[in-house]
Design an enzyme around this catalytic site. Structure first.
Site, short mmCIF file in Angstrom:
data_model
loop_
_atom_site.label_atom_id
_atom_site.label_comp_id
_atom_site.label_asym_id
_atom_site.label_seq_id
_atom_site.Cartn_x
_atom_site.Cartn_y
_atom_site.Cartn_z
N LYS A 1 0.84 -1.19 0.00
CA LYS A 1 0.00 0.00 0.00
C LYS A 1 0.88 1.25 0.00
CE LYS A 1 -3.93 1.79 2.70
NZ LYS A 1 -4.86 1.43 3.79
N MET B 1 -5.99 8.26 3.39
CA MET B 1 -6.43 6.89 3.69
C MET B 1 -7.66 6.89 4.60
SD MET B 1 -2.74 5.01 4.09
CE MET B 1 -2.29 5.92 5.57
N SER C 1 -9.43 1.79 2.67
CA SER C 1 -8.44 2.55 1.92
C SER C 1 -7.42 1.69 1.18
CB SER C 1 -7.71 3.52 2.86
OG SER C 1 -7.00 2.83 3.87
N ILE D 1 -7.69 1.05 9.88
CA ILE D 1 -7.96 1.86 11.07
C ILE D 1 -9.47 1.97 11.34
CG2 ILE D 1 -8.05 4.14 9.94
CD1 ILE D 1 -6.40 5.24 12.30
N GLY D 2 -10.26 1.61 10.31
CA GLY D 2 -11.72 1.61 10.48
C GLY D 2 -12.38 0.59 9.57
N GLY D 3 -11.53 -0.23 8.94
CA GLY D 3 -12.02 -1.24 8.00
C GLY D 3 -11.24 -1.26 6.71
N SER D 4 -10.10 -0.58 6.67
CA SER D 4 -9.38 -0.36 5.41
C SER D 4 -8.73 -1.58 4.79
CB SER D 4 -8.32 0.73 5.60
OG SER D 4 -8.94 1.98 5.73
#
Length: 535
Positions: A135, A184, A210, A231-234
């Site tokens: 990434k 991101m 992301s 960090i939240g579903g990336s």
């Protein structure tokens, strides 16, 4: 303040340089390009005649298969790397999934690995000769890590991210970096520098974010294994949008040191990185290789926990999260959850229900953590080139900064939520895992990914989770829109208003399995058991 033209010129020049970095022999001839109307381009490599049978054989192989073939000298690292560079180049031309390509360097590294194996009879490490995509935020010395911002173009890193050094020591070959959304922090991979990455399975749909450049590249066959962040579903969102596997580990298992962050210094909820691949075996193989490298000797935030082989009970106790009370899953996701639960019951596993009573609190906390600085981090990186906020990031433009006292109070709320979630888990005696939707969608048309609650809650509590394709695909005849549903929120209304079974027909549906914090080995073993029971 620079004029608007500055950021647009920088972005255009960066895109041109990326296109120019693709070697001439890897540029698809005009007459062999698939038509714009061809939505699923994952079939194109086989259909086009542009790839040799050997290149197809290599790039259709799993990471674990590739490692065996290279170690046995059946294939050379050079040939493997060349095949993936070519397929990654094609993926870029058809889906816009890359942010950087350095194929010449990769080829030199692969040749050196072949020479070492020839000379010593030994592999460099457990990932010897395996091309691994990264990434965009993984710093590589001399390369940009723009994380979508024009002001970070032509700002090469002076050092490698710790994971990049670990991967090199293990014998992996780095050859490209993949596109992300601005900072991101959007659930689709779109930014003002590189533009939008599309889903190779259906170019009218998002590949998620992301880590959506990674998911697009992998499902197209341009990478056997990639590394993204979450960090939240990336990790889980893009994996679900493309029907591949990923592991969201707890903080402290895989090294995050020296990566570029979209919200640098934000640690109320920690970003983690993890592997993405087409098979669960590859995810497990990578995870063990990284942990066996003892990253805690390099990154002080890592926990000194060696790889622990997990032996789950023969009959599992799984709590099903049918609906988080905020956004009802769309029809194919609800059907996938029902069918998976029925198969698990039939296989003798014990199922119970998970009450999402804490989920709204968790999601509210996550949202407040992300904008606690009043959007200053994002604004500071946009400002030098006059780059505007993207519409998806309006909440950062409008945020109010918390003072230190209020931030500390937010930390207390988070810790209490974590305590309550653990208490609820322990109240289900002997609970092994939660089975839940990864997202309310299979995928969505560009611009329609609005809800990250099903993934984000597990970032707040820092639990280990695997997103996996469950063998169900959207069926336009079966998965009709729900006529009489009552929206639970604006998110719920938006999800069901944008649901289009005709457009989504054939798209894979993913679910996630969640274990407790730091149970990476266990959640991988449990997912394997679920797959055995359901496929």
């Amino acid at each position: 303040m620079p004029s608007k033209q500055d950021w647009e010129k920088i972005a255009a020049a960066k895109r041109a340089a990326l296109a120019e970095s693709i070697p001439t022999e890897f540029r698809i001839p005009q007459d062999q390009l698939p038509p714009e109307s061809q939505l699923n381009v994952t079939t194109w490599p086989k259909e086009s005649g542009w790839f040799t049978p050997k290149e197809l054989e290599i790039t259709e192989s799993t990471a674990s298969q590739i490692l065996k073939k290279v170690a046995s000298k059946t294939w050379s690292a050079e040939h493997v790397t060349a095949a993936f560079c070519k397929r990654a180049a094609a993926a870029q031309q058809l889906t816009n999934c890359l942010s950087d390509a350095f194929f010449d360097e990769a080829m030199q590294h692969a040749k050196a690995l072949d020479e070492h194996l020839q000379r010593t009879g030994q592999t460099v490490g457990p990932l010897h000769g395996l091309p691994i995509s990264l990434k965009d935020n993984f710093n590589i010395r001399g390369k940009d890590s723009t994380v979508g911002f024009t002001s970070l173009v032509n700002d090469p890193a002076g050092y490698n991210a710790t994971l990049v050094d670990v991967l090199e020591k293990l014998g992996a070959v780095r050859y490209c970096k993949t596109n992300v959304p601005t900072a991101m922090m959007i659930a689709e991979s779109v930014n003002n520098t590189f533009g939008r990455t599309v889903n190779p399975l259906n170019r009218k749909l998002t590949s998620g974010g992301s880590s959506g450049g990674e998911s697009a590249l992998i499902v197209f066959g341009g990478s056997p294994l990639g590394v993204g962040t979450d960090i939240g579903g990336s990790l889980r969102i893009p994996a679900a949008c493309t029907g591949i596997f990923t592991l969201r580990p707890s903080a402290g298992r895989f090294p995050t040191q020296r990566c570029r962050s979209g919200l640098a210094g934000q640690e109320a909820v920690q970003s983690v990185n993890g592997p993405m691949a087409k098979t669960l075996d590859d995810i497990t193989m990578y995870s063990k290789a990284i942990i066996d490298a003892q990253p805690w000797k390099l990154d002080p935030k890592m926990l000194p926990i060696p790889w622990r082989s997990a032996e789950p009970p023969k009959k599992l106790k799984i709590a099903v999260l049918w609906n988080d009370g905020i956004c009802l899953p769309t029809p194919p996701v609800t059907r996938a959850l029902k069918e998976t639960a029925e198969k698990l019951k039939k296989a003798g596993h014990h199922l119970t229900e998970w009450d999402p009573k804490l989920h709204q609190t968790a999601i509210d906390l996550l949202g407040r953590m992300f904008v606690a600085d009043g959007g200053k981090s994002v604004e500071a990186v946009l400002a030098p080139t006059g780059e505007p906020y993207r519409p998806e990031m309006q909440q950062y433009a409008e945020a109010t900064e918390l003072g230190v006292h209020d931030m500390w109070k937010l930390h207390l709320e988070r810790s209490e939520l974590q305590r309550q979630y653990l208490e609820q888990w322990m109240s289900h005696e002997g609970l092994d895992a939660i089975l839940a939707p990864t997202t309310p969608y299979s995928s969505v048309p560009h611009g329609d990914f609005k809800y990250v609650g099903y993934t984000g809650v597990y970032n707040v509590v820092d639990y280990s989770a695997v997103s996996f394709p469950c063998g169900v695909a959207v069926d336009k005849e079966i998965d009709r829109p729900v006529a009489d549903y009552k929206p639970q929120s604006d998110f719920c209304r938006a999800a069901h208003d944008s649901y289009n079974p005709e457009l989504l027909h054939g798209m894979p549906v993913s679910l996630q399995l969640i274990a407790q914090r730091l149970e990476e080995e266990k959640v991988l073993a449990l997912t394997d058991m679920v797959l055995q029971a359901t496929q």
